[in-house]
Design a protein around this motif. Sequence first.
Motif, mmCIF file in Angstrom:
data_model
loop_
_atom_site.group_PDB
_atom_site.id
_atom_site.type_symbol
_atom_site.label_atom_id
_atom_site.label_comp_id
_atom_site.label_asym_id
_atom_site.label_seq_id
_atom_site.Cartn_x
_atom_site.Cartn_y
_atom_site.Cartn_z
ATOM 1 N N ASP A 186 -47.315 63.034 47.901
ATOM 2 C CA ASP A 186 -47.656 62.270 49.108
ATOM 3 C C ASP A 186 -47.436 63.099 50.377
ATOM 4 O O ASP A 186 -47.227 62.552 51.460
ATOM 5 C CB ASP A 186 -46.896 60.948 49.163
ATOM 6 C CG ASP A 186 -45.383 61.130 49.282
ATOM 7 O OD1 ASP A 186 -44.887 62.242 48.984
ATOM 8 O OD2 ASP A 186 -44.694 60.168 49.679
ATOM 9 N N ASP A 234 -39.900 62.158 43.391
ATOM 10 C CA ASP A 234 -39.403 63.371 44.057
ATOM 11 C C ASP A 234 -38.548 64.197 43.097
ATOM 12 O O ASP A 234 -38.659 65.425 43.043
ATOM 13 C CB ASP A 234 -38.580 63.007 45.295
ATOM 14 C CG ASP A 234 -39.429 62.521 46.452
ATOM 15 O OD1 ASP A 234 -40.671 62.680 46.401
ATOM 16 O OD2 ASP A 234 -38.856 61.989 47.415
ATOM 17 N N THR A 281 -44.684 67.367 48.146
ATOM 18 C CA THR A 281 -44.839 66.332 47.138
ATOM 19 C C THR A 281 -46.272 65.816 47.087
ATOM 20 O O THR A 281 -47.106 66.148 47.932
ATOM 21 C CB THR A 281 -43.903 65.154 47.417
ATOM 22 O OG1 THR A 281 -44.302 64.518 48.643
ATOM 23 C CG2 THR A 281 -42.461 65.619 47.536
ATOM 24 N N GLU A 340 -39.042 54.095 43.342
ATOM 25 C CA GLU A 340 -40.057 54.803 42.548
ATOM 26 C C GLU A 340 -40.347 56.172 43.146
ATOM 27 O O GLU A 340 -40.513 57.155 42.428
ATOM 28 C CB GLU A 340 -41.336 53.971 42.482
ATOM 29 C CG GLU A 340 -42.455 54.619 41.677
ATOM 30 C CD GLU A 340 -42.085 54.867 40.220
ATOM 31 O OE1 GLU A 340 -42.550 55.881 39.651
ATOM 32 O OE2 GLU A 340 -41.317 54.064 39.654
ATOM 33 N N ARG A 341 -40.365 56.252 44.460
ATOM 34 C CA ARG A 341 -40.619 57.531 45.121
ATOM 35 C C ARG A 341 -39.438 58.486 44.936
ATOM 36 O O ARG A 341 -39.641 59.699 44.792
ATOM 37 C CB ARG A 341 -40.876 57.293 46.607
ATOM 38 C CG ARG A 341 -41.362 58.487 47.392
ATOM 39 C CD ARG A 341 -42.716 58.970 46.912
ATOM 40 N NE ARG A 341 -42.615 60.254 46.255
ATOM 41 C CZ ARG A 341 -43.642 60.915 45.743
ATOM 42 N NH1 ARG A 341 -44.863 60.395 45.806
ATOM 43 N NH2 ARG A 341 -43.481 62.064 45.148
ATOM 44 N N ASP A 347 -42.465 56.297 52.809
ATOM 45 C CA ASP A 347 -42.110 55.720 51.515
ATOM 46 C C ASP A 347 -40.673 56.065 51.140
ATOM 47 O O ASP A 347 -40.353 57.223 50.848
ATOM 48 C CB ASP A 347 -43.073 56.239 50.437
ATOM 49 C CG ASP A 347 -42.926 55.496 49.118
ATOM 50 O OD1 ASP A 347 -41.995 54.681 48.982
ATOM 51 O OD2 ASP A 347 -43.756 55.731 48.204
#
Length: 299
Positions: A12, A85, A10, A80-81, A76
Amino acid sequence: MQQSIRYLKTSDQVRLAWASSGEGPPFVKVSNWLTHLNYDLDSPLWRHWIETLSTHFRLIRYDERGCGMSDWDVSDLSAERWTADLEEIIAASDPGEQFVLFGASQGTAAAVTYAVRHPQRVSHLILYGGYALGWARRGDPDEQLRYHAITDLMRTGWGKENPVFRQVFTARFVPEARTEQIAWFNELCRRTTSPEMAARLLLARGETDFRELLPRVRVPTLVLHARRDEVVPFSMGQMLATEIPGAEFVELDSPNHILLADEPGWTRFRQAVLEFTGRAAQGSEDPRLAALSAREREI
């Protein structure tokens, strides 16, 4: 049943595992508590879900961050994450211009958010056992007390060989399950995430609140909920169906949050999903065949 498993990294830098199985119109299942792409194929709780959906669709599913074959050590866990994803899974799996999007339980948060942001991509939105308000946001002190007690138990007893601590949590998901089904779910929980991550995931679920998005959904939506669900109150499903414009609502006769293969609730769920997506003609065979694997059907 055959499936292919792949990884992506991802934005992040978290590794997510995703799988594809079956052929037909693309069907993207948002991850929910708790999954493991390999173990679920042999599961007495999830096998009939995967086989049925893979029989009628190209099923795309994934292990969320923090569990299964995806990275466990993540920071996280925001709503929102979860949506980011899902967006990255969809980009990697390439389901085409349009696809069915399915969100179960807390997976409804990412499913609804994605449908609002990308309505042109979602042909049908299906929500099962879902909620727009997490347990910490419902204003029920007794429910909050129960969940905080469960998270304390998770941190102290989740990873132990003795399943008694996990049993407090898992028995609510499938109160009508047989002993071997409960044992399997207990073991899955232990093998698919760490005690600390289990507690963090549960706490993150509690903070869910996406009520403001519901009136903005503009895609055909089917909401299904078990009348006696012991994990997510029936009123939460009613809220989704009330606030999403034009949503169809189907009440299921079950106390189980995970529908079992031999209960009427599962038969009704399967029928409703196939009818809603226009696949009912392909699913009109003898209902006794519905629970068979592809190999068993062939024989």
